[in-house]
Write an enzyme that holds these catalytic residues in place. Sequence first.
Site, PDB file in Angstrom:
ATOM      1  N   ASP A   1       2.208  -1.142   6.084  1.00 39.56           N
ATOM      2  CA  ASP A   1       2.936   0.086   5.739  1.00 39.56           C
ATOM      3  C   ASP A   1       3.579   0.773   6.943  1.00 39.56           C
ATOM      4  O   ASP A   1       4.428   1.659   6.774  1.00 39.56           O
ATOM      5  CB  ASP A   1       2.008   1.080   5.046  1.00 39.56           C
ATOM      6  CG  ASP A   1       1.637   0.644   3.633  1.00 39.56           C
ATOM      7  OD1 ASP A   1       2.382  -0.157   3.055  1.00 39.56           O
ATOM      8  OD2 ASP A   1       0.599   1.094   3.128  1.00 39.56           O
TER       9      ASP A   1
ATOM     10  N   ARG B   1       2.690   3.452  -0.535  1.00 39.94           N
ATOM     11  CA  ARG B   1       2.193   4.546  -1.374  1.00 39.94           C
ATOM     12  C   ARG B   1       2.483   5.904  -0.751  1.00 39.94           C
ATOM     13  O   ARG B   1       2.849   6.850  -1.423  1.00 39.94           O
ATOM     14  CB  ARG B   1       0.690   4.375  -1.601  1.00 39.94           C
ATOM     15  CG  ARG B   1       0.115   5.317  -2.651  1.00 39.94           C
ATOM     16  CD  ARG B   1      -1.293   4.897  -3.034  1.00 39.94           C
ATOM     17  NE  ARG B   1      -1.320   3.573  -3.601  1.00 39.94           N
ATOM     18  CZ  ARG B   1      -2.280   2.661  -3.358  1.00 39.94           C
ATOM     19  NH1 ARG B   1      -3.267   2.956  -2.565  1.00 39.94           N
ATOM     20  NH2 ARG B   1      -2.231   1.484  -3.927  1.00 39.94           N
TER      21      ARG B   1
ATOM     22  N   ASP C   1       2.329   3.002   8.893  1.00 42.34           N
ATOM     23  CA  ASP C   1       2.117   4.437   8.668  1.00 42.34           C
ATOM     24  C   ASP C   1       1.078   5.052   9.604  1.00 42.34           C
ATOM     25  O   ASP C   1       0.493   6.084   9.277  1.00 42.34           O
ATOM     26  CB  ASP C   1       1.707   4.680   7.214  1.00 42.34           C
ATOM     27  CG  ASP C   1       0.411   3.967   6.839  1.00 42.34           C
ATOM     28  OD1 ASP C   1      -0.062   3.120   7.627  1.00 42.34           O
ATOM     29  OD2 ASP C   1      -0.132   4.250   5.760  1.00 42.34           O
TER      30      ASP C   1
ATOM     31  N   GLY D   1      -6.800  -3.113   3.849  1.00 43.25           N
ATOM     32  CA  GLY D   1      -5.855  -4.135   3.401  1.00 43.25           C
ATOM     33  C   GLY D   1      -5.530  -5.112   4.512  1.00 43.25           C
ATOM     34  O   GLY D   1      -5.375  -4.725   5.670  1.00 43.25           O
TER      35      GLY D   1
ATOM     36  N   THR E   1      -1.569  -2.825   9.571  1.00 46.58           N
ATOM     37  CA  THR E   1      -1.215  -2.453   8.196  1.00 46.58           C
ATOM     38  C   THR E   1       0.272  -2.701   7.990  1.00 46.58           C
ATOM     39  O   THR E   1       1.083  -2.397   8.868  1.00 46.58           O
ATOM     40  CB  THR E   1      -1.532  -0.979   7.903  1.00 46.58           C
ATOM     41  OG1 THR E   1      -0.892  -0.594   6.674  1.00 46.58           O
ATOM     42  CG2 THR E   1      -1.061  -0.054   9.000  1.00 46.58           C
TER      43      THR E   1
ATOM     44  N   ASP F   1      -5.557   3.580   8.547  1.00 47.72           N
ATOM     45  CA  ASP F   1      -6.170   4.892   8.764  1.00 47.72           C
ATOM     46  C   ASP F   1      -7.586   4.984   8.216  1.00 47.72           C
ATOM     47  O   ASP F   1      -8.443   5.631   8.812  1.00 47.72           O
ATOM     48  CB  ASP F   1      -5.285   6.008   8.193  1.00 47.72           C
ATOM     49  CG  ASP F   1      -4.987   5.832   6.701  1.00 47.72           C
ATOM     50  OD1 ASP F   1      -5.377   4.800   6.125  1.00 47.72           O
ATOM     51  OD2 ASP F   1      -4.372   6.738   6.129  1.00 47.72           O
TER      52      ASP F   1
ATOM     53  N   ARG G   1     -13.414  -3.145   1.166  1.00 52.83           N
ATOM     54  CA  ARG G   1     -13.584  -1.691   1.168  1.00 52.83           C
ATOM     55  C   ARG G   1     -15.082  -1.397   1.194  1.00 52.83           C
ATOM     56  O   ARG G   1     -15.886  -2.183   0.694  1.00 52.83           O
ATOM     57  CB  ARG G   1     -12.966  -1.073  -0.083  1.00 52.83           C
ATOM     58  CG  ARG G   1     -11.537  -1.532  -0.378  1.00 52.83           C
ATOM     59  CD  ARG G   1     -10.515  -0.956   0.564  1.00 52.83           C
ATOM     60  NE  ARG G   1      -9.160  -1.383   0.225  1.00 52.83           N
ATOM     61  CZ  ARG G   1      -8.082  -1.048   0.908  1.00 52.83           C
ATOM     62  NH1 ARG G   1      -8.196  -0.258   1.971  1.00 52.83           N
ATOM     63  NH2 ARG G   1      -6.893  -1.471   0.555  1.00 52.83           N
TER      64      ARG G   1
END
Length: 319
Positions: A127, A171, A129, A11, A125, A103, A72
């Site tokens: 997120d 997510r 994360d 992303g 990212t 990741d 992707r």
Amino acid sequence: MKRIGVLTSGGDSPGMNAAIRAVVRKAIFHGLEVYGINYGYAGLIAGDIHKMELGSVGDIIHRGGTMLYTARCEEFKTLEGQQKGIEQLKKFGIEGLVVIGGDGSFQGAKKLTEHGFPTIGVPGTIDNDIPGTDFTIGFDTALNTIIEAIDKIRDTATSHERTYVIEVMGRHAGDLALWAGLADGAETILIPEADYDMDQIVNRLKRGQERGKKHSIIIVAEGVGNGFSFGKEISDATNMETRVTVLGHIQRGGSPTASDRVLASRLGAKAVDLLIDGKAGVTVGIQKNELVYHGIEEVLSQKHEVNLDMYKLSQELSI
């Protein structure tokens, strides 16, 4: 090392362009050649690779998204795909690679390192994360986009005396929901890392209504569940007029904040330094405002942890 490559994968996130710029200009400063790889690992396999100059990254530091595009790539998860990628790197004489992404991108970087190809991961990212760094590139910009949206929604919530459920990205990680909710005074924040009690949420909303509160804001991370389903539960249980807003991919775009531009510049440049120093199979990060690096295997084996003290604080302030 005389020639390195750089790609973005997974992303997109605001600040990726600033990181690309830092990699290219830092490398050229040290006398290295730099090659950009379009469309992530898919472009690597296809040989979509081109030489980059100082001017290639001019006027991009303020732009969102990624000038190298992203995609992707299931094929790169296979041994055959990885070997095709390495063949292309060798064909172009590239001796080291900087991978900017999350990741999933780091999994690819790990495989390249295992095959003997020096690779450095840069966490990009929204997120936030990725273990081993306090912040990832793009998180601050996405956070500010969410806060701006909530501020505008609150105006309407106040005017119409409604409860608003706002679904944000996340997510597997609740950082965006938590930070945005705390910054915007949300009455309830739901994140994947913490259980919630619907009865407590309903009682809190009713207590607010009884003391004359005219509106409420509830932030839901997408990893918790569907915002519309949650909004219906709230409406049925409280009889309050409830509306749901899913912010969606608007959170990914936009000009990066100063914080993200600086972070991306520092991390991108650090990745080049590490390659020059002979390091491989590591990810760069920032902890307590100091640049650090950790083994990719170590980072991927850890689980991201949200700040539960902040989550507790948000509950205490929303009484």
